[in-house]
Write a protein that holds these residues in place. Structure first.
Motif, short mmCIF file in Angstrom:
data_model
loop_
_atom_site.label_atom_id
_atom_site.label_comp_id
_atom_site.label_asym_id
_atom_site.label_seq_id
_atom_site.Cartn_x
_atom_site.Cartn_y
_atom_site.Cartn_z
N ASP A 145 -12.69 71.91 37.62
CA ASP A 145 -11.78 72.68 35.99
C ASP A 145 -10.43 72.95 37.15
N PHE A 148 -8.80 69.86 37.82
CA PHE A 148 -7.97 68.84 36.67
C PHE A 148 -6.68 69.58 36.64
N GLU A 149 -6.93 71.04 36.24
CA GLU A 149 -5.88 70.97 36.08
C GLU A 149 -4.39 71.24 36.50
N SER A 150 -4.67 70.66 38.40
CA SER A 150 -3.68 70.21 39.32
C SER A 150 -3.31 68.90 39.09
N HIS A 151 -4.61 68.45 38.65
CA HIS A 151 -4.40 66.65 39.44
C HIS A 151 -4.94 66.08 37.58
N PRO A 152 -3.95 66.55 36.81
CA PRO A 152 -4.21 66.14 35.30
C PRO A 152 -4.89 64.78 35.59
N GLU A 153 -3.55 63.54 36.41
CA GLU A 153 -4.08 61.98 35.43
C GLU A 153 -5.88 61.72 36.38
N LYS A 155 -8.50 64.03 35.88
CA LYS A 155 -8.67 64.24 34.34
C LYS A 155 -9.36 63.05 33.32
N GLN A 156 -7.76 62.33 32.94
CA GLN A 156 -7.62 60.59 32.33
C GLN A 156 -8.26 60.74 32.68
#
Length: 169
Positions: A145, A148-153, A155-156
Motif C-alpha cells: 500500500d 502504491f501510494e507513491s507509485h499510483p501508475e 497500482k493502476q
C-alpha cells in the motif's frame, strides 16, 4: 605586421586572457575526454598568447649601418639600407571576424539554451536519484500500500490486469 599592429594584437590577446574564465569552464566539463581536450585548448591558447606577448610584441633592434659600412663598404650598405627602408609592411585588415561573429553569437545563444536544459535535466536527475535512494532505504520495511501510494501508475496497471483477468500466463 608593423610594430604597432603587433603590439595591438598582443594587447588584445592579453585582454582576452584576462576575460576568459578557464576555471568556470573547467567546472562544467563532465567527461575525462572533455577535460583532456579542454586542457589541450588551454595549453595551445597559452602558448600562442606567450608568443604574442614576447616574440611579436617587441620592436626589432635597429640595424647598425655604420658597423656594416666598415666591413663591407658604404655603396653596398647604402643600397641595402635604401631597400630596407623602402619596404612597407601592409597593415592587417580583419575580414574574417565580421563574417563569423554572427555565427559565433548564434552559437553562444544556443550554448546558453543547452546549458539551461542541461541544468534542468541535472536537477530532475538529482531529484530522481534522491527518491530512489530514499526508496532503497525503505524498501525492506515498505508495504504494498505504501509503494502504491507513491507509485499510483503501478497500482493502476495491477488493477487493470486483475480487472481484465490477465494473470501473466
Amino acid at each position: 605586421m608593423s610594430g604597432n599592429g603587433v603590439k595591438k594584437v598582443a594587447e588584445v590577446a592579453a585582454k582576452a586572457t584576462k576575460s576568459i574564465d578557464w576555471d568556470g569552464m573547467a567546472k562544467v566539463l563532465v567527461s575525462d575526454e572533455a577535460r583532456k581536450e579542454f586542457a589541450n585548448l588551454r595549453r595551445s591558447f597559452d602558448e600562442v598568447n606567450h608568443q604574442l606577448q614576447t616574440k611579436f610584441s617587441q620592436e626589432p633592434e635597429p640595424i647598425d649601418w655604420e658597423y656594416y659600412r666598415k666591413g663591407i663598404g658604404s655603396r653596398l650598405v647604402d643600397m641595402y639600407k635604401h631597400a630596407y627602408e623602402s619596404v612597407e609592411i601592409p597593415k592587417y585588415v580583419d575580414t574574417v571576424t565580421p563574417e563569423y561573429k554572427p555565427k559565433f553569437d548564434a552559437l553562444l545563444v544556443e550554448l546558453k539554451e543547452a546549458e539551461k536544459k542541461s541544468l534542468a535535466e541535472s536537477a530532475r536527475l538529482e531529484k530522481e536519484i534522491a527518491e530512489i535512494q530514499e526508496m532503497k532505504q525503505k524498501i525492506s520495511t515498505m508495504t504494498a500500500d505504501e509503494y502504491f501510494e507513491s507509485h499510483p501508475e503501478v497500482k493502476q496497471k495491477f488493477d487493470d490486469e486483475i480487472r481484465n483477468d490477465y494473470w501473466g500466463y
